[in-house]
Scaffold this motif. Sequence first.
Motif, mmCIF file in Angstrom:
data_model
loop_
_atom_site.group_PDB
_atom_site.id
_atom_site.type_symbol
_atom_site.label_atom_id
_atom_site.label_comp_id
_atom_site.label_asym_id
_atom_site.label_seq_id
_atom_site.Cartn_x
_atom_site.Cartn_y
_atom_site.Cartn_z
ATOM 1 N N PRO A 173 -0.114 2.114 -10.393
ATOM 2 C CA PRO A 173 0.032 3.453 -10.949
ATOM 3 C C PRO A 173 -1.306 4.133 -11.273
ATOM 4 O O PRO A 173 -1.460 5.327 -11.047
ATOM 5 N N SER A 174 -2.273 3.371 -11.770
ATOM 6 C CA SER A 174 -3.531 4.006 -12.161
ATOM 7 C C SER A 174 -4.290 4.489 -10.931
ATOM 8 O O SER A 174 -4.952 5.521 -10.956
ATOM 9 N N VAL A 175 -4.161 3.743 -9.833
ATOM 10 C CA VAL A 175 -4.829 4.141 -8.593
ATOM 11 C C VAL A 175 -4.192 5.415 -8.047
ATOM 12 O O VAL A 175 -4.875 6.341 -7.611
ATOM 13 N N VAL A 176 -2.863 5.453 -8.116
ATOM 14 C CA VAL A 176 -2.138 6.638 -7.657
ATOM 15 C C VAL A 176 -2.547 7.859 -8.479
ATOM 16 O O VAL A 176 -2.821 8.934 -7.948
ATOM 17 N N GLU A 177 -2.622 7.660 -9.795
ATOM 18 C CA GLU A 177 -2.991 8.750 -10.702
ATOM 19 C C GLU A 177 -4.405 9.251 -10.381
ATOM 20 O O GLU A 177 -4.668 10.454 -10.373
ATOM 21 N N THR A 178 -5.311 8.316 -10.093
ATOM 22 C CA THR A 178 -6.682 8.704 -9.769
ATOM 23 C C THR A 178 -6.719 9.521 -8.480
ATOM 24 O O THR A 178 -7.413 10.536 -8.399
ATOM 25 N N GLY A 179 -5.963 9.061 -7.483
ATOM 26 C CA GLY A 179 -5.913 9.802 -6.223
ATOM 27 C C GLY A 179 -5.448 11.232 -6.459
ATOM 28 O O GLY A 179 -6.011 12.190 -5.921
ATOM 29 N N ARG A 180 -4.454 11.363 -7.319
ATOM 30 C CA ARG A 180 -3.914 12.683 -7.616
ATOM 31 C C ARG A 180 -4.979 13.536 -8.331
ATOM 32 O O ARG A 180 -5.201 14.687 -7.990
ATOM 33 N N ALA A 181 -5.651 12.920 -9.318
ATOM 34 C CA ALA A 181 -6.635 13.660 -10.098
ATOM 35 C C ALA A 181 -7.817 14.102 -9.237
ATOM 36 O O ALA A 181 -8.475 15.092 -9.530
ATOM 37 N N LEU A 182 -8.096 13.340 -8.171
ATOM 38 C CA LEU A 182 -9.230 13.696 -7.319
ATOM 39 C C LEU A 182 -8.829 14.664 -6.215
ATOM 40 O O LEU A 182 -9.655 15.021 -5.384
ATOM 41 N N GLY A 183 -7.570 15.068 -6.163
ATOM 42 C CA GLY A 183 -7.205 16.144 -5.249
ATOM 43 C C GLY A 183 -6.423 15.709 -4.017
ATOM 44 O O GLY A 183 -6.314 16.461 -3.056
ATOM 45 N N MET A 184 -5.870 14.474 -4.032
ATOM 46 C CA MET A 184 -5.028 14.085 -2.895
ATOM 47 C C MET A 184 -3.648 14.717 -3.046
ATOM 48 O O MET A 184 -3.133 14.832 -4.159
ATOM 49 N N THR A 185 -3.044 15.096 -1.936
ATOM 50 C CA THR A 185 -1.678 15.608 -1.996
ATOM 51 C C THR A 185 -0.719 14.421 -2.122
ATOM 52 O O THR A 185 -1.102 13.273 -1.853
ATOM 53 N N GLU A 186 0.514 14.714 -2.525
ATOM 54 C CA GLU A 186 1.497 13.634 -2.686
ATOM 55 C C GLU A 186 1.710 12.900 -1.366
ATOM 56 O O GLU A 186 1.875 11.682 -1.325
ATOM 57 N N TRP A 187 1.694 13.629 -0.273
ATOM 58 C CA TRP A 187 1.886 13.007 1.040
ATOM 59 C C TRP A 187 0.718 12.082 1.373
ATOM 60 O O TRP A 187 0.907 10.968 1.863
ATOM 61 N N GLN A 188 -0.502 12.553 1.078
ATOM 62 C CA GLN A 188 -1.678 11.709 1.342
ATOM 63 C C GLN A 188 -1.626 10.442 0.487
ATOM 64 O O GLN A 188 -1.959 9.356 0.962
ATOM 65 N N ILE A 189 -1.177 10.610 -0.754
ATOM 66 C CA ILE A 189 -1.074 9.438 -1.632
ATOM 67 C C ILE A 189 -0.033 8.461 -1.091
ATOM 68 O O ILE A 189 -0.268 7.255 -1.017
ATOM 69 N N LEU A 190 1.096 9.011 -0.663
ATOM 70 C CA LEU A 190 2.166 8.152 -0.145
ATOM 71 C C LEU A 190 1.679 7.370 1.068
ATOM 72 O O LEU A 190 1.840 6.158 1.174
ATOM 73 N N ARG A 191 1.042 8.101 1.976
ATOM 74 C CA ARG A 191 0.656 7.503 3.250
ATOM 75 C C ARG A 191 -0.539 6.559 3.098
ATOM 76 O O ARG A 191 -0.556 5.477 3.684
ATOM 77 N N SER A 192 -1.521 6.967 2.303
ATOM 78 C CA SER A 192 -2.774 6.219 2.277
ATOM 79 C C SER A 192 -2.907 5.277 1.093
ATOM 80 O O SER A 192 -3.783 4.418 1.090
ATOM 81 N N VAL A 193 -2.085 5.474 0.077
ATOM 82 C CA VAL A 193 -2.206 4.605 -1.098
ATOM 83 C C VAL A 193 -0.922 3.789 -1.304
ATOM 84 O O VAL A 193 -0.940 2.564 -1.230
ATOM 85 N N ARG A 194 0.171 4.497 -1.535
ATOM 86 C CA ARG A 194 1.399 3.770 -1.859
ATOM 87 C C ARG A 194 1.844 2.851 -0.720
ATOM 88 O O ARG A 194 2.147 1.684 -0.942
ATOM 89 N N LEU A 195 1.872 3.400 0.490
ATOM 90 C CA LEU A 195 2.391 2.615 1.609
ATOM 91 C C LEU A 195 1.560 1.359 1.874
ATOM 92 O O LEU A 195 2.112 0.259 1.933
#
Lengths: 536, 250
Positions: free
Chosen positions: A432-454
Amino acid sequence: MRYWLSNNHHIPVTPVGGLLKTLFLALVLLIWASPVLASANSTIIVGSKNFLENRLLAEMFAQLIEAQTTLTVERRLGLAGTQICFQALTTGGIDLYPEYTGTGLVTILGETPMRDPVAVLNRVRREFRQQWNLWWLAPLGFDNSYALALRRDRADTLSIRTITDLTEVAPQLKAAFGYEFIQRADGLPGLKQLYGLQFRNVVGMQQSLKYQATDAGDVDVLDVYTTDGRLAVYDFIILEDDRQFFPPYDAAALVRGKTLEQHPELSRVLSLLTNALSPERMQELNLRIQEQGEAIPNVAFDALRDLQLVQKGKSSASTTQQDSTSLFSYMWDRRMPLLVRTGEHLGLAGLGLLLGTTVAIPLAFLLERWRKGAETMIRLIGMSQTIPSIALLAFMIPLFGVGALPAVIALWIYSLYPIVRNTYSGLRDAAPSVVETGRALGMTEWQILRSVRLPLAAPTIMAGIRTAAIWTVGTATLAAFIGAGGLGVPIVSGLQLADVHVILSGAIPATILALLVDGLLGWIEYILRPRGLETP
Amino acid sequence: MTHTWELEARQLSKQFPDGTFALQDIDWRVKQGETMALIGESGSGKTTLLRLLNRLVEPSSGKIFIQGHPITNQDPIALRLQLGYVPQDGGLFPHWTIKDNVCLVPHLLEWSPEQQQNRFNTLLPLVNLDPTHIADRYPIELSGGQRQRVAVARALAADPTIVLFDEPFSALDPLTRHELHEQFLVLKSTLHKTMVVITHDMAEAFRLGDRITVLKDGRIHQIGTPQELMDTPATSYVTSLIQHHIGYPH
């Protein structure tokens, strides 16, 4: 965005093109595997229930049609019970199967038993024709009734000869009955009602194992078929049905009206067997399979040859099976058919799993975006896991007939839950903290899903697929119940023959297959595990 | 108004669905090039304030301005790309190399690979790391202090004017923390960024902040320089904080 997607971040996703290709291939295979779609007009599909005599009769029908007509015959033998056979027949999954008039009257029509064989035959003929356009051809000449039987010495000790006698001593006895007999109105429930029978204990048991159980002294009373060859071998006596409970069970071919219209020669050819088989002859034939381990096709061929319905010396299959051979040489002798069964098994399980994966993973992605309904949805999918496989198949036959299609669909349903559950949890709970950081740095939800969550969820997703794979390979044995082949075929027929070699010749490859599939997927999991994550 | 603030919050409130306030009627300003420390207990509203600045949450009422412009005029993604961010535990992507981690925002902004490489090479020495040695390694191969340096480098990668720090040093051992404080002060004096640093450690706030905002229960108790807080604590809570935390030399 294009730039983003083009950059390599070790993102383990299947390229969309590849996925579509796989999906397309799966669909093509599915259509190819569909018996309903694939059955050409000149092919007759012969079905049978999952006990030896019924298989033998079906095999005789099949060989007779092959010998006397130009039609191609497809065999779907060993379907699990009357209901599945009958549903397959009404839906066109099969064209004909051997049925017994009493079963038609009581089990299928749900009517009360009648004693007169001619009345029963006329009744089922009229009703089946009117309700389903199904035709009972002329009976084959023997009545394979249900009966209750005891070892002769046991019957002597207890001095019983009739079911009424049995009623007196039944509370001290243990009975082993077939599962269908325990349920059927013309089985145990009706017997209890008419005779007031109460046993000390009733266990459900596979037909073929029951004789051995009495040998071991574990049980006293069995339900038997009156044409069973083992009655003589094990020295059983049939208790007289003194209150005339059991209806006549005259064996006959039950055929679709449409099939008879398309191929009028069928009724002529099948009627060659009218009154051709006496009860004694059936006992002999059954015994050759049950106790001498002869292959059903050989016995069927001999029976037809003796009736001069097929040419002499044409039997191709190998002769008797040696009891003394080792398991290894037994399996080695049958390596080609076993290989084919293994291939079928892998195909069914693989297709089920592939479909499961292609549906479950996108579904889990959707649920991750729509978390409100996710748990409810996943629980609903989880409920499908609890449906017994036979029940699931029974639901599916009216929709998809018999053969590979319903088997693949059942396996597909069974594979969904572990994959959806793991994919959803993996995506939702990925760091969760990595996801939150990605969001705070300007990643879109899709980018987070594809490049972080998946990628972070990949090991969890693969674990789900592995669970589903083991489960699917294990459950694919159920395909044998609906004529879809696979390693369940030797397992089921081995159970009917009470032959450990036959059972193991299916069970061992199935186990090895499960281990291999698990190992392979474990390796893929290792490959897909993103670098930088701790190994467990 | 004669002066345009770098960051400004006016009458800012954030109310939760259950009716309680995370922040209530906040008026708050940060000058260009200033380091503002935000101190308070958990639940004081300091993290909510930070998340309002990069629009990870939206206010219930009130407005936030960056260089005089309401942040709601901008797409949240575009806004976040302009704000550096350093989370408590570094928040490095474990499956990406250090270079990929540092170049995240330039990457999102579609810089060329050469530009990214150059930026990486100039940034890493700023946080005392060797770019050639570390580029292809993964976060798990680094120490906690090194990871936090990488996180700082990542926040600075696209040269934002404002950098937000969410308890950046609290998970480190005292020695490493001390070292990173020194480094922070060097960066502060050389880069002249506007920085907002959340901390729950008064000593850290005193050391790093040009000014300090003391938050409690969603309200501001005092905003002032360390000296002002020491000399004229506005509330008994500020007094107690100072007594509790500055009781030892640092």
